[in-house]
Scaffold this motif. Structure first.
Motif, PDB file in Angstrom:
ATOM      1  N   LEU A 206       6.414  -0.998   6.178  1.00  0.00           N
ATOM      2  CA  LEU A 206       5.932  -1.247   4.833  1.00  0.00           C
ATOM      3  C   LEU A 206       4.515  -0.706   4.760  1.00  0.00           C
ATOM      4  O   LEU A 206       3.655  -1.110   5.545  1.00  0.00           O
ATOM      5  CB  LEU A 206       5.918  -2.751   4.523  1.00  0.00           C
ATOM      6  CG  LEU A 206       5.248  -3.112   3.195  1.00  0.00           C
ATOM      7  CD1 LEU A 206       6.108  -2.673   2.020  1.00  0.00           C
ATOM      8  CD2 LEU A 206       4.970  -4.609   3.128  1.00  0.00           C
ATOM      9  N   LEU A 207       4.290   0.209   3.850  1.00  0.00           N
ATOM     10  CA  LEU A 207       2.957   0.729   3.596  1.00  0.00           C
ATOM     11  C   LEU A 207       2.521   0.105   2.281  1.00  0.00           C
ATOM     12  O   LEU A 207       3.106   0.383   1.234  1.00  0.00           O
ATOM     13  CB  LEU A 207       3.036   2.251   3.481  1.00  0.00           C
ATOM     14  CG  LEU A 207       1.816   3.079   3.755  1.00  0.00           C
ATOM     15  CD1 LEU A 207       1.260   2.816   5.149  1.00  0.00           C
ATOM     16  CD2 LEU A 207       2.149   4.557   3.601  1.00  0.00           C
ATOM     17  N   TYR A 208       1.544  -0.812   2.362  1.00  0.00           N
ATOM     18  CA  TYR A 208       1.101  -1.452   1.128  1.00  0.00           C
ATOM     19  C   TYR A 208      -0.357  -1.118   0.861  1.00  0.00           C
ATOM     20  O   TYR A 208      -1.198  -1.224   1.726  1.00  0.00           O
ATOM     21  CB  TYR A 208       1.411  -2.952   1.127  1.00  0.00           C
ATOM     22  CG  TYR A 208       0.391  -3.876   1.726  1.00  0.00           C
ATOM     23  CD1 TYR A 208      -0.572  -4.500   0.933  1.00  0.00           C
ATOM     24  CD2 TYR A 208       0.414  -4.166   3.084  1.00  0.00           C
ATOM     25  CE1 TYR A 208      -1.496  -5.384   1.478  1.00  0.00           C
ATOM     26  CE2 TYR A 208      -0.501  -5.040   3.641  1.00  0.00           C
ATOM     27  CZ  TYR A 208      -1.458  -5.639   2.836  1.00  0.00           C
ATOM     28  OH  TYR A 208      -2.378  -6.501   3.374  1.00  0.00           O
ATOM     29  N   PHE A 209      -0.592  -0.633  -0.337  1.00  0.00           N
ATOM     30  CA  PHE A 209      -1.922  -0.211  -0.771  1.00  0.00           C
ATOM     31  C   PHE A 209      -2.557  -1.340  -1.563  1.00  0.00           C
ATOM     32  O   PHE A 209      -1.913  -1.912  -2.458  1.00  0.00           O
ATOM     33  CB  PHE A 209      -1.817   1.039  -1.649  1.00  0.00           C
ATOM     34  CG  PHE A 209      -1.351   2.260  -0.908  1.00  0.00           C
ATOM     35  CD1 PHE A 209      -2.255   3.192  -0.440  1.00  0.00           C
ATOM     36  CD2 PHE A 209       0.004   2.492  -0.683  1.00  0.00           C
ATOM     37  CE1 PHE A 209      -1.829   4.321   0.247  1.00  0.00           C
ATOM     38  CE2 PHE A 209       0.446   3.618  -0.005  1.00  0.00           C
ATOM     39  CZ  PHE A 209      -0.481   4.537   0.459  1.00  0.00           C
ATOM     40  N   TYR A 210      -3.790  -1.667  -1.242  1.00  0.00           N
ATOM     41  CA  TYR A 210      -4.491  -2.741  -1.939  1.00  0.00           C
ATOM     42  C   TYR A 210      -5.926  -2.303  -2.230  1.00  0.00           C
ATOM     43  O   TYR A 210      -6.508  -1.517  -1.476  1.00  0.00           O
ATOM     44  CB  TYR A 210      -4.436  -4.051  -1.145  1.00  0.00           C
ATOM     45  CG  TYR A 210      -5.122  -4.008   0.197  1.00  0.00           C
ATOM     46  CD1 TYR A 210      -6.414  -4.499   0.358  1.00  0.00           C
ATOM     47  CD2 TYR A 210      -4.480  -3.471   1.311  1.00  0.00           C
ATOM     48  CE1 TYR A 210      -7.041  -4.463   1.604  1.00  0.00           C
ATOM     49  CE2 TYR A 210      -5.104  -3.436   2.540  1.00  0.00           C
ATOM     50  CZ  TYR A 210      -6.386  -3.926   2.676  1.00  0.00           C
ATOM     51  OH  TYR A 210      -7.009  -3.878   3.896  1.00  0.00           O
ATOM     52  N   PRO A 211      -6.522  -2.805  -3.314  1.00  0.00           N
ATOM     53  CA  PRO A 211      -7.821  -2.301  -3.759  1.00  0.00           C
ATOM     54  C   PRO A 211      -9.015  -2.595  -2.854  1.00  0.00           C
ATOM     55  O   PRO A 211      -9.817  -1.703  -2.587  1.00  0.00           O
ATOM     56  CB  PRO A 211      -8.031  -2.961  -5.116  1.00  0.00           C
ATOM     57  CG  PRO A 211      -6.676  -3.353  -5.572  1.00  0.00           C
ATOM     58  CD  PRO A 211      -5.896  -3.647  -4.329  1.00  0.00           C
ATOM     59  N   LYS A 212      -9.151  -3.835  -2.382  1.00  0.00           N
ATOM     60  CA  LYS A 212     -10.391  -4.174  -1.680  1.00  0.00           C
ATOM     61  C   LYS A 212     -10.197  -5.416  -0.818  1.00  0.00           C
ATOM     62  O   LYS A 212      -9.790  -6.469  -1.306  1.00  0.00           O
ATOM     63  CB  LYS A 212     -11.501  -4.410  -2.699  1.00  0.00           C
ATOM     64  CG  LYS A 212     -12.864  -4.526  -2.103  1.00  0.00           C
ATOM     65  CD  LYS A 212     -13.913  -4.585  -3.214  1.00  0.00           C
ATOM     66  CE  LYS A 212     -15.302  -4.627  -2.617  1.00  0.00           C
ATOM     67  NZ  LYS A 212     -16.315  -4.690  -3.653  1.00  0.00           N
ATOM     68  N   ALA A 213     -10.532  -5.299   0.447  1.00  0.00           N
ATOM     69  CA  ALA A 213     -10.410  -6.423   1.380  1.00  0.00           C
ATOM     70  C   ALA A 213     -11.298  -7.582   0.962  1.00  0.00           C
ATOM     71  O   ALA A 213     -12.394  -7.382   0.428  1.00  0.00           O
ATOM     72  CB  ALA A 213     -10.778  -5.974   2.792  1.00  0.00           C
ATOM     73  N   ASP A 214     -10.818  -8.781   1.233  1.00  0.00           N
ATOM     74  CA  ASP A 214     -11.567 -10.025   1.025  1.00  0.00           C
ATOM     75  C   ASP A 214     -11.888 -10.310  -0.435  1.00  0.00           C
ATOM     76  O   ASP A 214     -12.916 -10.909  -0.752  1.00  0.00           O
ATOM     77  CB  ASP A 214     -12.840 -10.041   1.878  1.00  0.00           C
ATOM     78  CG  ASP A 214     -13.199 -11.449   2.348  1.00  0.00           C
ATOM     79  OD1 ASP A 214     -12.425 -12.390   2.062  1.00  0.00           O
ATOM     80  OD2 ASP A 214     -14.246 -11.605   2.989  1.00  0.00           O
ATOM     81  N   THR A 215     -11.005  -9.874  -1.325  1.00  0.00           N
ATOM     82  CA  THR A 215     -11.070 -10.265  -2.727  1.00  0.00           C
ATOM     83  C   THR A 215      -9.878 -11.196  -2.971  1.00  0.00           C
ATOM     84  O   THR A 215      -8.922 -11.199  -2.182  1.00  0.00           O
ATOM     85  CB  THR A 215     -11.014  -9.047  -3.662  1.00  0.00           C
ATOM     86  OG1 THR A 215      -9.815  -8.302  -3.384  1.00  0.00           O
ATOM     87  CG2 THR A 215     -12.240  -8.149  -3.478  1.00  0.00           C
ATOM     88  N   PRO A 216      -9.897 -11.999  -4.020  1.00  0.00           N
ATOM     89  CA  PRO A 216      -8.850 -13.018  -4.184  1.00  0.00           C
ATOM     90  C   PRO A 216      -7.410 -12.498  -4.129  1.00  0.00           C
ATOM     91  O   PRO A 216      -6.599 -13.008  -3.363  1.00  0.00           O
ATOM     92  CB  PRO A 216      -9.178 -13.645  -5.538  1.00  0.00           C
ATOM     93  CG  PRO A 216     -10.662 -13.473  -5.675  1.00  0.00           C
ATOM     94  CD  PRO A 216     -10.954 -12.130  -5.034  1.00  0.00           C
ATOM     95  N   GLY A 217      -7.069 -11.496  -4.929  1.00  0.00           N
ATOM     96  CA  GLY A 217      -5.692 -10.998  -4.939  1.00  0.00           C
ATOM     97  C   GLY A 217      -5.287 -10.357  -3.629  1.00  0.00           C
ATOM     98  O   GLY A 217      -4.178 -10.570  -3.129  1.00  0.00           O
ATOM     99  N   CYS A 218      -6.194  -9.583  -3.059  1.00  0.00           N
ATOM    100  CA  CYS A 218      -5.890  -8.888  -1.797  1.00  0.00           C
ATOM    101  C   CYS A 218      -5.776  -9.878  -0.637  1.00  0.00           C
ATOM    102  O   CYS A 218      -4.935  -9.710   0.242  1.00  0.00           O
ATOM    103  CB  CYS A 218      -6.947  -7.829  -1.516  1.00  0.00           C
ATOM    104  SG  CYS A 218      -6.958  -6.521  -2.772  1.00  0.00           S
ATOM    105  N   THR A 219      -6.600 -10.903  -0.659  1.00  0.00           N
ATOM    106  CA  THR A 219      -6.534 -11.934   0.381  1.00  0.00           C
ATOM    107  C   THR A 219      -5.227 -12.712   0.270  1.00  0.00           C
ATOM    108  O   THR A 219      -4.551 -12.953   1.272  1.00  0.00           O
ATOM    109  CB  THR A 219      -7.743 -12.870   0.287  1.00  0.00           C
ATOM    110  OG1 THR A 219      -8.929 -12.095   0.491  1.00  0.00           O
ATOM    111  CG2 THR A 219      -7.660 -13.977   1.325  1.00  0.00           C
ATOM    112  N   SER A 220      -4.855 -13.080  -0.947  1.00  0.00           N
ATOM    113  CA  SER A 220      -3.605 -13.802  -1.166  1.00  0.00           C
ATOM    114  C   SER A 220      -2.412 -12.984  -0.668  1.00  0.00           C
ATOM    115  O   SER A 220      -1.532 -13.503   0.029  1.00  0.00           O
ATOM    116  CB  SER A 220      -3.459 -14.111  -2.661  1.00  0.00           C
ATOM    117  OG  SER A 220      -2.199 -14.616  -2.951  1.00  0.00           O
TER     118      SER A 220
END
Length: 153
Positions: free
Chosen positions: A32-46
């Motif tokens: 699974l390659l999952y792209f996320y905007p920014k580490a340690d932000t609420p949505g990305c952390t969740s």
């Protein structure tokens, strides 16, 4: 734009923990390659913690999880330690891989237009073929979508 049935774009990127992760090294294994905007932000952390909490289920499906963000490796190291993330986080600071997956997109926030990472995921089978695509995925729905699709591989 990459689509289901396409060969997954090749990559080799620096990762948390001083590793380098490549599609070549993953040959023969689904990931699974999952792209996320920014580490340690609420949505990305969740999203990351939900993947961490379902590691046994994903592991039982033989799935390797790789998170991709534009963050530098040092930030990914801190993020992984802070939340005990036991899957790979890679740095795509130049957004070269994101460009190939069409996840580096124009965004708007509070009237400001800028480019950033779209939260999207790609399930790649052991032959390197994209088997599922989720664009603008919601963190709370992510693991269920991935688990269902991975079970079909």
């Amino acid at each position: 734009m990459v689509a289901i049935g396409d060969k997954a774009p090749a990559f080799s990127l620096p990762a948390a923990g001083g590793q380098v992760v490549s599609s070549e090294a993953l040959a023969g294994r689904p990931y699974l390659l999952y792209f996320y905007p920014k580490a340690d932000t609420p949505g990305c952390t969740s999203q990351a913690c939900d993947l961490r909490d379902h590691r046994q289920t994903l592991g039982n499906l033989g799935l390797t999880v790789i998170g991709v963000s534009p963050d530098p490796v040092e930030k990914l190291d801190r993020f992984a330690r802070k939340y005990d993330l036991d899957f790979t986080l890679v740095s795509d600071a130049s957004h070269e891989l994101a460009d190939r997956y069409d996840t580096w997109v124009e965004k708007k926030n509070y009237g400001k237009t800028y480019f950033g990472m779209e939260r999207s995921s790609f399930l790649v089978d052991g032959d390197g073929v994209i088997r599922a695509v989720w664009r603008k995925v919601k963190p709370a729905e992510h693991v269920a979508l991935v688990t269902d699709a991975a079970a079909q591989l």
